[in-house]
Design an enzyme around this catalytic site. Structure first.
Site, short mmCIF file in Angstrom:
data_model
loop_
_atom_site.label_atom_id
_atom_site.label_comp_id
_atom_site.label_asym_id
_atom_site.label_seq_id
_atom_site.Cartn_x
_atom_site.Cartn_y
_atom_site.Cartn_z
CB SER A 1 -7.45 3.34 -6.87
OG SER A 1 -7.31 4.23 -7.96
CE1 TYR B 1 -2.35 1.32 -8.05
CE2 TYR B 1 -4.20 2.35 -9.20
CZ TYR B 1 -3.38 2.24 -8.08
OH TYR B 1 -3.61 3.05 -6.99
CE LYS C 1 -5.15 0.14 -5.64
NZ LYS C 1 -4.82 -0.05 -4.22
P1 NAP Z 1 3.61 5.09 -1.79
O1 NAP Z 1 3.93 6.38 -1.13
O2 NAP Z 1 4.43 4.61 -2.93
O3 NAP Z 1 3.55 3.97 -0.66
C1 NAP Z 1 3.40 2.62 -0.96
C2 NAP Z 1 3.61 1.85 0.32
O4 NAP Z 1 3.37 0.46 0.08
C3 NAP Z 1 5.03 1.95 0.88
O5 NAP Z 1 4.94 2.09 2.28
C4 NAP Z 1 5.64 0.60 0.54
O6 NAP Z 1 6.63 0.18 1.48
C5 NAP Z 1 4.44 -0.28 0.64
N1 NAP Z 1 4.59 -1.56 -0.05
C6 NAP Z 1 4.80 -1.78 -1.37
N2 NAP Z 1 4.89 -3.10 -1.60
C7 NAP Z 1 4.72 -3.71 -0.40
C8 NAP Z 1 4.69 -5.06 0.01
N3 NAP Z 1 4.88 -6.07 -0.85
N4 NAP Z 1 4.48 -5.32 1.33
C9 NAP Z 1 4.32 -4.34 2.22
N5 NAP Z 1 4.33 -3.03 1.89
C10 NAP Z 1 4.54 -2.73 0.59
O7 NAP Z 1 2.12 5.10 -2.37
P2 NAP Z 1 0.74 5.70 -1.86
O8 NAP Z 1 0.29 6.65 -2.88
O9 NAP Z 1 0.83 6.14 -0.44
O10 NAP Z 1 -0.18 4.42 -1.99
C11 NAP Z 1 -0.82 3.78 -0.89
C12 NAP Z 1 -2.09 3.11 -1.39
O11 NAP Z 1 -2.99 4.10 -1.89
C13 NAP Z 1 -1.87 2.11 -2.53
O12 NAP Z 1 -2.71 0.98 -2.34
C14 NAP Z 1 -2.31 2.90 -3.75
O13 NAP Z 1 -2.77 2.06 -4.79
C15 NAP Z 1 -3.45 3.72 -3.16
N6 NAP Z 1 -3.81 4.89 -3.97
C16 NAP Z 1 -2.93 5.95 -4.08
C17 NAP Z 1 -3.31 7.04 -4.86
C18 NAP Z 1 -2.44 8.25 -5.04
O14 NAP Z 1 -2.82 9.15 -5.80
N7 NAP Z 1 -1.31 8.36 -4.36
C19 NAP Z 1 -4.56 7.06 -5.49
C20 NAP Z 1 -5.40 5.97 -5.35
C21 NAP Z 1 -5.01 4.90 -4.58
P3 NAP Z 1 8.22 0.26 1.17
O15 NAP Z 1 8.56 1.73 1.06
O16 NAP Z 1 8.86 -0.39 2.34
O17 NAP Z 1 8.42 -0.46 -0.13
#
Ligand code: NAP
Length: 279
Positions: free
Chosen positions: A164, A177, A181
């Site tokens: 991130s 968080y 990261k």
């Molecule tokens: P999201 O839509 O909330 O998706 C999170 C995913 O992680 C879901 O598929 C969830 O599965 C899964 N998950 C959570 N806990 C888990 C566990 N213990 N074991 C296996 N799977 C698990 O979020 P996202 O934005 O796509 O985030 C994905 C990644 O990108 C994360 O690492 C986040 O920190 C990073 N990121 C996101 C952003 C942003 O702006 N969106 C920015 C920087 C970094 P379930 O639905 O089955 O719980």
């Protein structure tokens, strides 16, 4: 967890990852969903990992199979060692091997510092950092067992850690968080250094603000979106496909010489935009 529509990437070459087997964690939602679909579009067979949302995961599997590749949904909590070992063993058994790991699963449990419970701290570290450690370790065992297969890829394996911009930008109210990261960055660089001689490429993507369920409150209303846009020089909030495209590129042999790098995919968020008019 709700999935995001519109994840088919038309621009991805269909054969870029042909014959490769990709494991994408947290692939039933947001960035993981888009990345899993894009990997399938690029010709990879894909394991769609999820922990809770089975129905969403099955829908992603259907989307990927439409490209004529293999896809299966595997349930596993990435922070549980036994479940991660079982998931990677099953993938090797059913798919033959693992060529690409996208360690993407992640979560937030936000609180101001003095309000943050140990449970909130621990949960986020367990999933965001330990989860990536466990998945990377088990995938690496398989990369080392198999070695390079030149017809498939120049590397023995590729790991992409989902970090991130908050590996760089401090984030008040989100210390768990941001610390997770920051840990991902040093873990990724250390693994890259240790594994490069074995022809394993470890890299990271650091997304900026991407429209997914994890940060819905930051982009859902016009007011929130305007606040957010002040932080983004490129003038738009990111889409999951922006990250998926970077992941496919990093996993492919086009980027075979990219080792231990963090690719910021953030519309310029880490360019200190406040200094464009001040400082
Ligand atoms: P999201 O839509 O909330 O998706 C999170 C995913 O992680 C879901 O598929 C969830 O599965 C899964 N998950 C959570 N806990 C888990 C566990 N213990 N074991 C296996 N799977 C698990 O979020 P996202 O934005 O796509 O985030 C994905 C990644 O990108 C994360 O690492 C986040 O920190 C990073 N990121 C996101 C952003 C942003 O702006 N969106 C920015 C920087 C970094 P379930 O639905 O089955 O719980």
């Amino acid at each position: 967890m709700a999935s995001i529509e519109g994840t088919l990437r038309q621009g991805i070459p269909a054969h870029l990852l042909k014959g490769q087997k990709a494991l994408v964690t947290g692939a039933n939602s947001g960035i993981g969903l888009a990345t899993a679909v894009a990997m399938g579009r690029a010709g990879a067979d894909v394991v769609v990992n999820y922990v809770v949302g089975k129905e969403e995961a099955e829908k992603v599997v259907e989307q990927i199979r439409a490209f004529g590749v293999r896809a299966e949904a595997y349930q596993a909590d990435v922070s549980d060692e036994d479940q991660v070992v079982a998931m990677t063993n099953r993938m090797v058994e059913e798919f033959g091997t693992i060529d690409i790991l996208v360690a993407n699963a992640g979560m937030q449990r936000d609180a101001s510092f003095t309000e943050m419970t140990l449970a909130q701290w621990q949960k986020v570290l367990d999933v965001n950092l330990t989860g990536q450690f466990l998945c990377a370790r088990e995938a690496t065992k398989e990369f080392l067992r198999r070695g390079v297969v030149p017809e498939v890829s120049r590397a023995a394996g590729k790991i992409i850690c989902m970090s991130s911009v908050h590996q760089l930008i401090p984030w008040a109210g989100h210390v768990n968080y941001a610390a997770s990261k920051g840990g991902v960055q040093m873990m990724m660089e250390t693994l890259a250094q240790e594994l490069a001689p074995k022809k394993i490429r470890v890299n990271a993507i650091a997304p900026g603000a991407i429209k997914t369920p994890i940060n819905r409150s930051a982009w859902e209303t016009p007011e929130a979106q305007n606040d957010l846009l002040r932080l983004i020089p490129y003038g738009r909030v990111g889409e999951p496909d922006d990250i998926a495209a970077a992941a496919v590129g990093l996993a492919s042999d086009l980027m075979d010489y990219v080792v231990g790098a963090t690719l910021y995919v953030d519309g310029g968020m880490t360019l200190f935009p406040g200094f464009a008019t001040g400082g």
